[in-house]
Design a protein around this motif. Structure first.
Motif, short mmCIF file in Angstrom:
data_model
loop_
_atom_site.label_atom_id
_atom_site.label_comp_id
_atom_site.label_asym_id
_atom_site.label_seq_id
_atom_site.Cartn_x
_atom_site.Cartn_y
_atom_site.Cartn_z
N UNK A 1 5.42 -5.51 -6.37
CA UNK A 1 6.82 -5.26 -7.15
C UNK A 1 6.98 -4.01 -6.65
N UNK A 2 6.51 -3.39 -5.83
CA UNK A 2 7.09 -1.91 -5.48
C UNK A 2 6.84 -1.70 -4.02
N UNK A 3 7.38 -0.84 -3.45
CA UNK A 3 7.11 -0.70 -1.99
C UNK A 3 5.61 -0.18 -1.90
N UNK A 4 5.18 0.62 -2.68
CA UNK A 4 3.81 1.07 -2.49
C UNK A 4 2.57 -0.05 -2.69
N UNK A 5 3.04 -1.32 -3.45
CA UNK A 5 2.04 -2.11 -3.60
C UNK A 5 2.19 -3.38 -2.35
N UNK A 6 2.85 -3.25 -1.34
CA UNK A 6 2.87 -4.06 -0.22
C UNK A 6 1.49 -4.00 0.51
N UNK A 7 0.96 -5.25 0.97
CA UNK A 7 -0.18 -5.15 1.70
C UNK A 7 -1.43 -4.53 0.77
N UNK A 8 -1.32 -4.73 -0.58
CA UNK A 8 -2.28 -4.18 -1.25
C UNK A 8 -3.75 -4.72 -1.17
#
Length: 272
Positions: free
Chosen positions: A235-242
């Motif tokens: 839900x945020x750019x930082x969470x992509x490919x978590x």
């Protein structure tokens, strides 16, 4: 920041078009490139008749389609981008959800259970004054009803989603407790040519595993399941490919040699 191997696709991503996100699609695409992803698919929420906060998960589909088309054009030479949707499934809105799919040219459709008997599992009232296992079983029963419906989704999202929000989360939860109904969900999906996702947000929520658990993944494969996408549920750019660096080993341990992506609603299998 770069992932290895770098052939992975994040097929479950939310932007500011979802009521629970403020993320900019361009920044998400930039982050996906920085992390070495091979491609992404935006899957913003549409939960029709969401009664906790009416209208929160309505989706302006024309505006959403227009903005993602511009982002696809901007990154045409650097990142494959799909346009998808995450549909909140409920038994009483089958026809409405069917119409959404039939009248739009999505690349990919996730079907998910977020609400049971008009109550969002995210909020404590779903669990208050009730046995936790009973709540979990009710969620799986509703998921089975939704899986059997005529809504033409591609994969079922975060199959054991309910354990994110239970009073004890997954402390007392196991696949074996609910194997009877989870197996039936898997059988229905497999028979209908639908898949599931490996949703890595379980790690983000402190569960120590993805959705679903390893036992459930192995059982899905054992029953003949082949279609499985990868998703951060970001839900945020930082969470992509978590935690995507863990995904290939998880899938291999469960018996998979391939993962799945979708374009124009057609599955493509990519070797791990």
């Amino acid at each position: 920041m770069r992932l290895q191997p770098h052939n992975l696709y994040d097929m479950h991503i939310h932007t500011h078009f979802s009521g629970d996100s403020k993320a900019n699609p361009v920044q998400i695409a930039q982050m996906a490139i920085a992390k070495g992803l091979a491609g992404i698919c935006f899957t913003d929420h549409l939960d029709i008749d969401y009664r906790e906060t009416p209208g929160l998960f309505d989706l302006d589909i024309p505006a959403y389609q227009k903005e993602i088309a511009l982002v696809k054009e901007q990154f045409a030479d650097t990142l494959p981008i799909g346009w998808g949707i995450e549909l909140g499934l409920q038994p009483h809105i089958i026809e409405e959800n069917k119409k959404i799919i039939e009248t739009h040219s999505f690349d990919f459709v996730i079907g998910s259970t977020h609400v049971v008997n008009h109550v969002d599992l995210y909020f404590p009232p779903f669990f208050e004054g009730r046995n936790e296992d009973d709540c979990y079983r009710q969620y799986f029963e509703e998921t089975l009803i939704n899986a059997r419906s005529e809504v033409d989704f591609d994969v079922y999202g975060h199959i054991d989603y309910v354990v994110r929000y239970g009073p004890n989360k997954n402390k007392y939860y196991t696949y074996k407790k609910f194997a009877d109904i989870m197996d039936e969900i898997f059988r229905v999906l497999i028979e209908k040519g639908k898949g599931i996702e490996l949703n890595m947000a379980g790690f983000k929520y402190g569960l120590g595993h993805a959705h679903p658990t390893m036992d459930a993944l192995k059982r899905y494969k054992e029953l003949g399941g082949e279609i499985i996408t990868l998703g951060s549920d970001g839900h945020t750019p930082e969470q992509i490919a978590w935690e995507f660096e863990k995904a290939p080993d998880i899938l291999k341990e469960a018996g998979f040699e391939y993962f799945t992506i979708f374009k124009n609603r057609k599955p493509k299998f990519i070797k791990l």
